[in-house]
Every structure is written in C-alpha cells, then in structure tokens.
Design a protein around this motif. Structure first.
Motif, PDB file in Angstrom:
ATOM      1  N   LYS A   1       4.127  -0.848  -8.493  1.00  0.00           N
ATOM      2  CA  LYS A   1       3.713  -0.516  -7.115  1.00  0.00           C
ATOM      3  C   LYS A   1       3.203   0.761  -7.353  1.00  0.00           C
ATOM      4  O   LYS A   1       3.424   1.728  -8.082  1.00  0.00           O
ATOM      5  CB  LYS A   1       4.803  -0.599  -6.128  1.00  0.00           C
ATOM      6  CG  LYS A   1       5.570  -1.601  -5.994  1.00  0.00           C
ATOM      7  CD  LYS A   1       6.737  -1.385  -4.763  1.00  0.00           C
ATOM      8  CE  LYS A   1       7.523  -2.930  -4.482  1.00  0.00           C
ATOM      9  NZ  LYS A   1       8.837  -2.740  -3.770  1.00  0.00           N
ATOM     10  N   THR A   2       2.072   1.029  -6.308  1.00  0.00           N
ATOM     11  CA  THR A   2       1.242   2.358  -6.524  1.00  0.00           C
ATOM     12  C   THR A   2       0.853   2.460  -4.945  1.00  0.00           C
ATOM     13  O   THR A   2       0.804   1.551  -4.324  1.00  0.00           O
ATOM     14  CB  THR A   2       0.211   2.274  -7.548  1.00  0.00           C
ATOM     15  OG1 THR A   2      -0.514   3.523  -7.414  1.00  0.00           O
ATOM     16  CG2 THR A   2      -0.748   1.280  -6.977  1.00  0.00           C
ATOM     17  N   ARG A   3       0.702   3.757  -4.809  1.00  0.00           N
ATOM     18  CA  ARG A   3       0.057   4.099  -3.453  1.00  0.00           C
ATOM     19  C   ARG A   3      -1.488   4.447  -3.571  1.00  0.00           C
ATOM     20  O   ARG A   3      -1.766   4.962  -4.744  1.00  0.00           O
ATOM     21  CB  ARG A   3       0.652   5.482  -3.187  1.00  0.00           C
ATOM     22  CG  ARG A   3       2.283   5.644  -3.101  1.00  0.00           C
ATOM     23  CD  ARG A   3       2.803   4.886  -1.743  1.00  0.00           C
ATOM     24  NE  ARG A   3       2.247   5.893  -0.317  1.00  0.00           N
ATOM     25  CZ  ARG A   3       2.465   5.391   0.700  1.00  0.00           C
ATOM     26  NH1 ARG A   3       2.767   4.143   1.130  1.00  0.00           N
ATOM     27  NH2 ARG A   3       2.029   6.241   1.691  1.00  0.00           N
ATOM     28  N   GLU A   4      -2.110   3.731  -2.689  1.00  0.00           N
ATOM     29  CA  GLU A   4      -3.594   3.726  -2.961  1.00  0.00           C
ATOM     30  C   GLU A   4      -4.223   4.106  -1.375  1.00  0.00           C
ATOM     31  O   GLU A   4      -3.319   3.907  -0.330  1.00  0.00           O
ATOM     32  CB  GLU A   4      -3.996   2.580  -3.462  1.00  0.00           C
ATOM     33  CG  GLU A   4      -3.690   2.299  -4.773  1.00  0.00           C
ATOM     34  CD  GLU A   4      -4.507   0.702  -5.242  1.00  0.00           C
ATOM     35  OE1 GLU A   4      -5.365   0.170  -4.389  1.00  0.00           O
ATOM     36  OE2 GLU A   4      -4.543   0.795  -6.543  1.00  0.00           O
TER      37      GLU A   4
ATOM     38  N   LYS B   1      -5.780   3.696   1.974  1.00  0.00           N
ATOM     39  CA  LYS B   1      -5.904   2.294   3.037  1.00  0.00           C
ATOM     40  C   LYS B   1      -7.275   1.964   2.878  1.00  0.00           C
ATOM     41  O   LYS B   1      -8.493   2.831   2.778  1.00  0.00           O
ATOM     42  CB  LYS B   1      -5.540   2.720   4.221  1.00  0.00           C
ATOM     43  CG  LYS B   1      -4.170   3.011   4.400  1.00  0.00           C
ATOM     44  CD  LYS B   1      -3.697   3.122   5.976  1.00  0.00           C
ATOM     45  CE  LYS B   1      -2.229   3.371   6.097  1.00  0.00           C
ATOM     46  NZ  LYS B   1      -2.142   3.599   7.862  1.00  0.00           N
ATOM     47  N   PRO B   2      -7.827   0.651   2.742  1.00  0.00           N
ATOM     48  CA  PRO B   2      -9.097   0.149   2.844  1.00  0.00           C
ATOM     49  C   PRO B   2     -10.075   0.841   4.164  1.00  0.00           C
ATOM     50  O   PRO B   2     -11.122   1.058   4.270  1.00  0.00           O
ATOM     51  CB  PRO B   2      -9.224  -1.242   2.751  1.00  0.00           C
ATOM     52  CG  PRO B   2      -7.796  -1.638   3.047  1.00  0.00           C
ATOM     53  CD  PRO B   2      -6.907  -0.504   2.936  1.00  0.00           C
ATOM     54  N   VAL B   3      -9.183   0.885   5.108  1.00  0.00           N
ATOM     55  CA  VAL B   3      -9.703   1.084   6.519  1.00  0.00           C
ATOM     56  C   VAL B   3      -8.889   2.473   7.077  1.00  0.00           C
ATOM     57  O   VAL B   3      -7.538   2.149   7.224  1.00  0.00           O
ATOM     58  CB  VAL B   3     -10.136   0.057   7.486  1.00  0.00           C
ATOM     59  CG1 VAL B   3     -10.399   0.523   8.836  1.00  0.00           C
ATOM     60  CG2 VAL B   3     -10.885  -0.879   6.791  1.00  0.00           C
ATOM     61  N   GLY B   4      -9.511   3.503   7.492  1.00  0.00           N
ATOM     62  CA  GLY B   4      -8.552   4.439   8.054  1.00  0.00           C
ATOM     63  C   GLY B   4      -8.179   5.330   7.027  1.00  0.00           C
ATOM     64  O   GLY B   4      -8.580   5.275   6.103  1.00  0.00           O
ATOM     65  N   LYS B   5      -7.403   6.418   7.614  1.00  0.00           N
ATOM     66  CA  LYS B   5      -6.830   7.508   6.872  1.00  0.00           C
ATOM     67  C   LYS B   5      -5.340   7.105   6.230  1.00  0.00           C
ATOM     68  O   LYS B   5      -4.759   6.130   6.620  1.00  0.00           O
ATOM     69  CB  LYS B   5      -6.667   8.592   7.431  1.00  0.00           C
ATOM     70  CG  LYS B   5      -8.162   9.373   7.892  1.00  0.00           C
ATOM     71  CD  LYS B   5      -7.995  10.617   8.664  1.00  0.00           C
ATOM     72  CE  LYS B   5      -9.243  11.088   9.145  1.00  0.00           C
ATOM     73  NZ  LYS B   5      -9.084  12.432   9.646  1.00  0.00           N
ATOM     74  N   GLY B   6      -4.767   7.812   5.235  1.00  0.00           N
ATOM     75  CA  GLY B   6      -3.521   7.668   4.625  1.00  0.00           C
ATOM     76  C   GLY B   6      -3.578   6.806   3.329  1.00  0.00           C
ATOM     77  O   GLY B   6      -4.738   6.151   3.080  1.00  0.00           O
ATOM     78  N   LYS B   7      -2.297   6.403   3.101  1.00  0.00           N
ATOM     79  CA  LYS B   7      -1.981   5.654   1.938  1.00  0.00           C
ATOM     80  C   LYS B   7      -1.168   4.513   2.117  1.00  0.00           C
ATOM     81  O   LYS B   7      -0.372   4.580   3.188  1.00  0.00           O
ATOM     82  CB  LYS B   7      -1.571   6.461   0.704  1.00  0.00           C
ATOM     83  CG  LYS B   7      -2.680   7.252   0.125  1.00  0.00           C
ATOM     84  CD  LYS B   7      -2.074   8.058  -1.128  1.00  0.00           C
ATOM     85  CE  LYS B   7      -3.207   8.850  -1.794  1.00  0.00           C
ATOM     86  NZ  LYS B   7      -2.683   9.528  -3.241  1.00  0.00           N
ATOM     87  N   HIS B   8      -1.302   3.236   1.452  1.00  0.00           N
ATOM     88  CA  HIS B   8      -0.267   2.494   1.639  1.00  0.00           C
ATOM     89  C   HIS B   8       0.043   1.921   0.029  1.00  0.00           C
ATOM     90  O   HIS B   8      -0.504   2.119  -0.867  1.00  0.00           O
ATOM     91  CB  HIS B   8      -0.675   1.076   2.341  1.00  0.00           C
ATOM     92  CG  HIS B   8      -1.957   0.486   1.831  1.00  0.00           C
ATOM     93  ND1 HIS B   8      -3.137   1.052   1.516  1.00  0.00           N
ATOM     94  CD2 HIS B   8      -2.072  -0.714   1.309  1.00  0.00           C
ATOM     95  CE1 HIS B   8      -3.954   0.124   0.947  1.00  0.00           C
ATOM     96  NE2 HIS B   8      -3.463  -1.058   0.701  1.00  0.00           N
TER      97      HIS B   8
END
Length: 154
Positions: free
Chosen positions: A119-122, A124-131
């Motif tokens: 698992k990795t944090r990347e 988000k494709p839309v908006g701010k932040g990571k998922h």
C-alpha cells in the motif's frame, strides 16, 4: 576434489529433499564451503548431517581439506526460486534490473516470477490530499538484481 564433493553433496541433498543448495565453493587450498537452505528452514542437525555425509567419504590422508556447511542467513539475498516460495507472506525488498526498488509483501512465487503487494499514499486524482492505494508488481526472476527479506519488529 570438487567433483567428488559435489557428488557426495548431491547424494546427501537427495536423501533429504526438503534441503537445497544455495552456494558451493572449493578453493585452491581445498576449503570447501557449502550454504544450504530448506523448505522448512535449516537446523544445526541438518548442517551436521550434510557435513558428515561429505567428510566421512573423503580421505584426509589422500588430500587435506577444510569443510564448512552453513545455512543461508536471514541477511543474505534470496537466490533460488524455492527460497521465494518459503517466504510467501513476508515483506521483501527487491532491486530490479531497471533500478527500481520495491518493498512489499511476497504473495506468490512461481517458477518464473514473484508477486509483491503493498500500500502507498498517493495524491488524490481529484482535489487535494492523499489517499491509500493498493499496488501490485509481478517481477520475473531474471529482472531481480537482489531480493532480501525485510526483518520487522513488532
């Protein structure tokens, strides 16, 4: 000397199919070094058994030698497909021919390749932040430069 030792070694490993050869060298001064691994690990008794099978069939009067039989250490890189199979479920760090470094759980090991998942944090494709994203890589053995089991302490 090398050929005779190799024949004795192959016979000893055939007698215990759970054990397999990782490395074998005989120096010019007849220092014999054997590294083995096992599908269920390697015990001191396994090393003694292999050592005796070789040593008791060589004549020191004929040719002097030293013999060292050891198990593959946890810090040593994996080199055989059987080593990958016995480490399924553990975390590996794999260096590839392309210079990529992958750390993930070994989830499968076939005759040709290994599968790693992590698992990795990347972003988000839309908006701010990571998922958190689940990743998977299938790496052929011939693309692996080095693979080591990662030791984790809980």
């Amino acid at each position: 000397m090398r050929e005779k030792v190799l024949q004795l070694l192959e016979k000893a490993l055939k007698d215990d199919p759970s054990l397999f050869l990782i490395d074998f060298t005989v120096t010019e001064t007849n220092q014999i070094r054997i590294t083995i691994d096992g599908d269920n690990g390697v015990t001191v008794e396994d090393c003694i058994k292999i050592s005796r099978a070789i040593e008791h069939n060589l004549d020191r009067e004929e040719e002097d030698f030293s013999l060292e039989v050891m198990s593959a250490g946890v810090s040593q890189p994996l080199t055989a497909a059987r080593q990958y199979k016995k480490n399924i479920g553990r975390k590996l760090k794999v260096q590839t021919e392309a210079g990529e470094s992958i750390e993930g759980e070994l989830t499968d090991a076939t005759e040709n390749d290994v599968t790693l998942k992590w698992k990795t944090r990347e972003p988000k494709p839309v908006g701010k932040g990571k998922h958190t994203v689940k990743k998977e890589a299938v790496v052929p053995y011939n693309d692996i430069v080095e693979a080591k089991v990662m030791i984790t302490f809980n």
